[in-house]
Write a protein that holds these residues in place. Structure first.
Motif, short mmCIF file in Angstrom:
data_model
loop_
_atom_site.label_atom_id
_atom_site.label_comp_id
_atom_site.label_asym_id
_atom_site.label_seq_id
_atom_site.Cartn_x
_atom_site.Cartn_y
_atom_site.Cartn_z
N PRO A 11 -14.92 4.07 6.52
CA PRO A 11 -14.59 5.10 5.54
C PRO A 11 -13.74 6.36 5.80
O PRO A 11 -12.85 6.86 5.12
CB PRO A 11 -16.16 5.79 4.92
CG PRO A 11 -16.93 4.49 4.94
CD PRO A 11 -16.41 4.11 6.46
N LEU A 14 -9.60 5.64 5.66
CA LEU A 14 -9.05 5.58 4.49
C LEU A 14 -8.01 6.57 4.08
O LEU A 14 -8.57 7.67 4.10
CB LEU A 14 -10.15 5.10 3.50
CG LEU A 14 -10.94 3.84 3.90
CD1 LEU A 14 -11.81 3.39 2.95
CD2 LEU A 14 -9.98 2.51 4.11
N ASN A 15 -7.20 6.34 3.23
CA ASN A 15 -6.57 7.25 2.49
C ASN A 15 -7.10 7.54 1.06
O ASN A 15 -8.07 6.78 0.66
CB ASN A 15 -4.84 7.00 2.20
CG ASN A 15 -4.52 5.69 1.75
OD1 ASN A 15 -5.42 5.32 0.88
ND2 ASN A 15 -3.65 5.03 1.96
N PRO A 16 -6.63 8.37 0.20
CA PRO A 16 -7.34 8.79 -1.23
C PRO A 16 -7.24 7.30 -2.07
O PRO A 16 -7.75 7.21 -2.94
CB PRO A 16 -6.23 9.78 -1.74
CG PRO A 16 -5.76 10.47 -0.48
CD PRO A 16 -5.63 9.48 0.43
N ASN A 17 -6.14 6.48 -1.83
CA ASN A 17 -5.83 5.06 -2.40
C ASN A 17 -7.14 4.21 -1.98
O ASN A 17 -7.28 2.99 -2.69
CB ASN A 17 -4.61 4.56 -2.05
CG ASN A 17 -4.31 3.60 -3.16
OD1 ASN A 17 -4.49 3.49 -4.19
ND2 ASN A 17 -3.62 2.59 -2.55
N GLY A 18 -7.85 4.41 -0.99
CA GLY A 18 -9.06 3.40 -0.46
C GLY A 18 -8.50 2.55 0.51
O GLY A 18 -9.15 1.55 0.55
N THR A 19 -7.37 2.60 1.19
CA THR A 19 -6.74 1.89 2.00
C THR A 19 -6.52 2.41 3.39
O THR A 19 -6.62 3.68 3.31
CB THR A 19 -5.27 1.14 1.52
OG1 THR A 19 -4.40 2.07 1.16
CG2 THR A 19 -5.47 0.24 0.15
N THR A 61 -8.69 -2.68 4.04
CA THR A 61 -9.61 -1.88 3.35
C THR A 61 -10.94 -1.57 4.09
O THR A 61 -10.97 -2.25 5.09
CB THR A 61 -9.77 -2.22 1.63
OG1 THR A 61 -10.33 -3.77 1.67
CG2 THR A 61 -8.63 -2.26 0.87
N GLN A 62 -11.76 -0.74 3.47
CA GLN A 62 -12.88 -0.45 4.36
C GLN A 62 -13.71 -2.00 4.45
O GLN A 62 -13.72 -2.78 3.86
CB GLN A 62 -13.98 0.06 3.45
CG GLN A 62 -15.40 0.52 4.27
CD GLN A 62 -16.16 1.62 3.50
OE1 GLN A 62 -15.76 2.31 2.58
NE2 GLN A 62 -17.41 1.57 3.71
#
Length: 130
Positions: A11, A14-19, A61-62
């Motif tokens: 987590p 990650l950036n605010p986009n979730g990637t 992604t996570q």
């Protein structure tokens, strides 16, 4: 290309986009290039001088696992030119390719220091048959 390092995307990566945050990935690439160069040039005073164009092709992604590959392009007098590829082990997609990263060997005063290397050496070859 040899893939030396794997990273598990958490987590905090990650950036605010979730990637995967690009800055985090670039820090990992820079560290990998530095470690590889320090070992090859046998000089802890080795620094990043140049990194060519960066173009993200895909992401992670996570929970994904990525791997970072480094390959020597050229030995200079006091430098080492590398190329890098990062790929996502889960999606099998290339995340980024960097055509040229230049690492420079320095002396204690911060001046370029010739390293005398002309080819990739593996630690097992330096140890000999003891």
């Amino acid at each position: 290309m040899r893939f030396h390092t794997r990273k598990w995307i958490k987590p905090e990566d990650l950036n605010p986009n979730g990637t995967l945050f690009g800055g985090k990935l670039l820090a990992w690439i820079d560290e990998e290039a530095a470690l590889y160069s320090i070992i090859q040039l046998e000089n802890q005073n080795t620094v990043t001088k140049y990194m060519s164009e960066i173009d993200f092709k895909s992401s992670a992604t996570q929970g994904d696992i990525i791997e970072i590959g480094i390959e020597v392009v050229k030995f200079g007098n006091a430098s080492l030119a590398l190329k890098c590829e990062v790929r996502n082990k889960m999606t099998r997609q290339t995340i980024i390719k960097i055509d040229k990263i230049v690492m420079v060997s320095l002396d204690k005063e911060g001046n370029t220091k010739p390293h005398g290397k002309i080819k990739v050496e593996f630690v097992k070859d330096r140890l000999g048959d003891s």
